[in-house]
Design an enzyme around this catalytic site. Sequence first.
Site, mmCIF file in Angstrom:
data_model
loop_
_atom_site.group_PDB
_atom_site.id
_atom_site.type_symbol
_atom_site.label_atom_id
_atom_site.label_comp_id
_atom_site.label_asym_id
_atom_site.label_seq_id
_atom_site.Cartn_x
_atom_site.Cartn_y
_atom_site.Cartn_z
ATOM 1 N N ASP A 109 0.795 -1.228 0.000
ATOM 2 C CA ASP A 109 0.000 0.000 0.000
ATOM 3 C C ASP A 109 0.822 1.270 0.000
ATOM 4 O O ASP A 109 0.352 2.322 0.426
ATOM 5 C CB ASP A 109 -0.891 -0.031 1.243
ATOM 6 C CG ASP A 109 -0.117 -0.502 2.474
ATOM 7 O OD1 ASP A 109 1.071 -0.177 2.566
ATOM 8 O OD2 ASP A 109 -0.692 -1.207 3.325
ATOM 9 N N GLU A 131 -0.372 -9.044 -1.221
ATOM 10 C CA GLU A 131 -0.932 -8.524 0.036
ATOM 11 C C GLU A 131 -2.174 -7.677 -0.264
ATOM 12 O O GLU A 131 -2.285 -6.519 0.136
ATOM 13 C CB GLU A 131 0.100 -7.715 0.828
ATOM 14 C CG GLU A 131 -0.311 -7.509 2.286
ATOM 15 C CD GLU A 131 0.754 -6.777 3.108
ATOM 16 O OE1 GLU A 131 1.522 -7.445 3.825
ATOM 17 O OE2 GLU A 131 0.818 -5.548 3.029
ATOM 18 N N GLU A 145 -1.943 4.803 3.310
ATOM 19 C CA GLU A 145 -1.941 3.396 2.907
ATOM 20 C C GLU A 145 -3.333 2.853 2.598
ATOM 21 O O GLU A 145 -3.519 2.109 1.639
ATOM 22 C CB GLU A 145 -1.278 2.529 3.996
ATOM 23 C CG GLU A 145 0.233 2.668 4.074
ATOM 24 C CD GLU A 145 0.686 3.861 4.896
ATOM 25 O OE1 GLU A 145 -0.174 4.649 5.348
ATOM 26 O OE2 GLU A 145 1.911 4.020 5.074
ATOM 27 N N HIS A 220 6.577 4.739 13.954
ATOM 28 C CA HIS A 220 6.954 5.788 12.987
ATOM 29 C C HIS A 220 5.872 6.114 11.974
ATOM 30 O O HIS A 220 6.098 6.897 11.068
ATOM 31 C CB HIS A 220 8.231 5.390 12.230
ATOM 32 C CG HIS A 220 8.031 4.237 11.301
ATOM 33 N ND1 HIS A 220 8.304 2.949 11.654
ATOM 34 C CD2 HIS A 220 7.581 4.183 10.039
ATOM 35 C CE1 HIS A 220 8.033 2.149 10.657
ATOM 36 N NE2 HIS A 220 7.580 2.865 9.658
ATOM 37 N N ARG A 222 2.967 7.734 9.903
ATOM 38 C CA ARG A 222 2.637 9.149 9.712
ATOM 39 C C ARG A 222 1.565 9.642 10.693
ATOM 40 O O ARG A 222 1.643 10.727 11.232
ATOM 41 C CB ARG A 222 2.146 9.302 8.262
ATOM 42 C CG ARG A 222 1.984 10.686 7.749
ATOM 43 C CD ARG A 222 1.592 10.604 6.276
ATOM 44 N NE ARG A 222 2.734 10.333 5.442
ATOM 45 C CZ ARG A 222 3.451 11.265 4.807
ATOM 46 N NH1 ARG A 222 3.115 12.526 4.933
ATOM 47 N NH2 ARG A 222 4.485 10.947 4.057
ATOM 48 N N HIS A 252 13.525 5.410 13.812
ATOM 49 C CA HIS A 252 13.396 5.630 12.372
ATOM 50 C C HIS A 252 14.212 6.882 12.056
ATOM 51 O O HIS A 252 14.249 7.804 12.864
ATOM 52 C CB HIS A 252 11.900 5.860 12.080
ATOM 53 C CG HIS A 252 11.550 5.771 10.642
ATOM 54 N ND1 HIS A 252 11.572 6.852 9.802
ATOM 55 C CD2 HIS A 252 11.152 4.722 9.879
ATOM 56 C CE1 HIS A 252 11.210 6.483 8.603
ATOM 57 N NE2 HIS A 252 10.949 5.190 8.608
HETATM 58 C C1 LIG Z 1 0.510 -0.039 8.787
HETATM 59 C C2 LIG Z 1 0.782 -0.074 7.336
HETATM 60 O O1 LIG Z 1 0.017 0.434 6.555
HETATM 61 N N1 LIG Z 1 1.921 -0.656 6.970
HETATM 62 C C3 LIG Z 1 2.304 -0.858 5.581
HETATM 63 C C4 LIG Z 1 3.794 -0.574 5.375
HETATM 64 O O2 LIG Z 1 4.598 -1.437 6.164
HETATM 65 P P1 LIG Z 1 5.124 -1.518 7.645
HETATM 66 O O3 LIG Z 1 4.257 -0.751 8.569
HETATM 67 O O4 LIG Z 1 5.305 -2.964 7.930
HETATM 68 O O5 LIG Z 1 6.551 -0.821 7.499
HETATM 69 P P2 LIG Z 1 7.793 -0.734 8.429
HETATM 70 O O6 LIG Z 1 8.579 0.415 7.940
HETATM 71 O O7 LIG Z 1 7.374 -0.803 9.861
HETATM 72 O O8 LIG Z 1 8.671 -2.008 8.069
HETATM 73 C C5 LIG Z 1 8.486 -3.222 8.680
HETATM 74 C C6 LIG Z 1 9.517 -4.210 8.199
HETATM 75 O O9 LIG Z 1 10.822 -3.707 8.423
HETATM 76 C C7 LIG Z 1 11.564 -4.612 9.230
HETATM 77 N N2 LIG Z 1 12.458 -3.822 10.084
HETATM 78 C C8 LIG Z 1 11.945 -2.974 11.019
HETATM 79 C C9 LIG Z 1 12.787 -2.228 11.816
HETATM 80 C C10 LIG Z 1 14.189 -2.339 11.643
HETATM 81 O O10 LIG Z 1 15.017 -1.698 12.317
HETATM 82 N N3 LIG Z 1 14.658 -3.200 10.689
HETATM 83 C C11 LIG Z 1 13.829 -3.950 9.900
HETATM 84 O O11 LIG Z 1 14.281 -4.713 9.061
HETATM 85 C C12 LIG Z 1 10.527 -5.411 9.976
HETATM 86 O O12 LIG Z 1 11.016 -6.659 10.342
HETATM 87 C C13 LIG Z 1 9.372 -5.492 8.988
HETATM 88 O O13 LIG Z 1 9.508 -6.578 8.099
HETATM 89 O O14 LIG Z 1 4.120 -0.883 4.015
HETATM 90 C C14 LIG Z 1 4.030 -2.264 3.750
HETATM 91 C C15 LIG Z 1 4.562 -2.510 2.364
HETATM 92 O O15 LIG Z 1 3.657 -2.232 1.388
HETATM 93 C C16 LIG Z 1 2.613 -2.756 3.926
HETATM 94 O O16 LIG Z 1 2.654 -4.160 3.865
HETATM 95 C C17 LIG Z 1 2.041 -2.322 5.266
HETATM 96 O O17 LIG Z 1 0.631 -2.537 5.269
#
Ligand SMILES: CC(=O)N[C@H]1[C@@H](OP(=O)(O)OP(=O)(O)OC[C@H]2O[C@@H](n3ccc(=O)[nH]c3=O)[C@H](O)[C@@H]2O)O[C@H](CO)[C@@H](O)[C@@H]1O
Length: 406
Positions: A109, A131, A145, A220, A222, A252
């Site tokens: 998204d 997804e 998203e 983190h 928005r 972040h």
């Molecule tokens: C709430 C929401 O709308 N979230 C969307 C956002 O992802 P999402 O909210 O998951 O995005 P994040 O930036 O939190 O990334 C999460 C990912 O990063 C990894 N990680 C995290 C921290 C760190 O220091 N290192 C690391 O590798 C985590 O293991 C995880 O796999 O975009 C994704 C990709 O389209 C969608 O699937 C999600 O629906």
Amino acid sequence: MSPLDAGDGQTLLPLRVSLIVGTRPEAIKLAPVAIALLAMPEVEPMIWCTGQHAHWAPEMLAHFNLEPSRLMPPPPSGQGLTQMASHILTQMQTSIQDDRPQVMIVQGDTLSAFTGAVAAAYAGLPLVHVEAGLRSGCRKDPFPEEVHRRAIAAFADLHCAPTEAAWQTLIDEKLSASDVLLSGNTVIDALHLIRDLVPANDLTPASMDPARPLIVVTCHRRENWGARYEAVCKAMRQLARRGDCEVAFVTHPNPALSDIARVLLDGQPRLHRLPPLAYPSFMNLLERAALVLTDSGGIQEEAAALGVPTLILRDTTERSEGVAAGIARLVGTVEADIVSAAGGLLDDLPALRASRVPCDAYGDGRAAHRIASAIRERWSDRRTPVVHPQISDPAAALASRLRARA
Ligand SMILES: CC(=O)N[C@H]1[C@@H](OP(=O)(O)OP(=O)(O)OC[C@H]2O[C@@H](n3ccc(=O)[nH]c3=O)[C@H](O)[C@@H]2O)O[C@H](CO)[C@@H](O)[C@@H]1O
């Protein structure tokens, strides 16, 4: 018969499939799909990095031994969503003209997924949405998203639903069942793959006492910027002051957040502000957590698969499966609510440890294989035959040269 052979003596070129990767989570969640497609001789996958997370996305792909085939120039920094979207859309058009994909894949998204879907529609290319079918129930949360997800559904030809609930949502939205694949979430495939590919990497700060229960925190999104983020940081400070747990707050790089984090988190003995971690290191930290507090989508899924109890720092979630399974709970972003929910769990450590049961609601680790197979089956007929150079008749060519001399 060879996979490159059409069966009538004709040789077919592999199906050219582009995977759109904008951000860190898209790199993680599309890496298993790229790997599954690479294993198919009938398909030629191309990974396009849009520059949304210009540094992070290629770095995440490298953990899976993958390299982007195209790095688009990143949008100039400090731009709003509209300018970023128009920059990426223009880059997308050039990429389509140059690389001539026959199928495009977007995931989730993000802005990159949304612009990829628009570009595919304008170019008349089939679109796969990985997804698909997640809905928070609130059009403005998470923003942007949720609107992106709904818009991408209108453009996609094949919708890969990560869970039964997502599949049902798409069916309820009147999509044809033949266009909706119940695939599972590819993040579970990524989690298994990374354990196989990269040795465990413990980055625990030396000042962290391994005997105390570990709380991992990320925040983190928005919609949590500003006062809500401050409230989360203050709640973590209160939890750390209990003195019976270690809090690892993985930050972040967004300056709007890191400045607040530095002021509110530093100087507390049991509170550790960590930089963003490489995927294998973050997985290692998550596996050792007694509890996770997060507003991330992917981390809700990963924590559930690992069995780590989760408090969701949001008012809504599109990942209701974890809540239904009892492994996750919505706590929002009010300081007192977070402290009371997390504190309550820490007060009864045996019960918290007993609730550590892995939950398979998000997939079985075979999602990428299902998605890649469906693409091959559905669009193999788009493959183009190899055009051999015309073999001229040597006698006719000699006669024509002689005629020209005369
Ligand atoms: C709430 C929401 O709308 N979230 C969307 C956002 O992802 P999402 O909210 O998951 O995005 P994040 O930036 O939190 O990334 C999460 C990912 O990063 C990894 N990680 C995290 C921290 C760190 O220091 N290192 C690391 O590798 C985590 O293991 C995880 O796999 O975009 C994704 C990709 O389209 C969608 O699937 C999600 O629906």
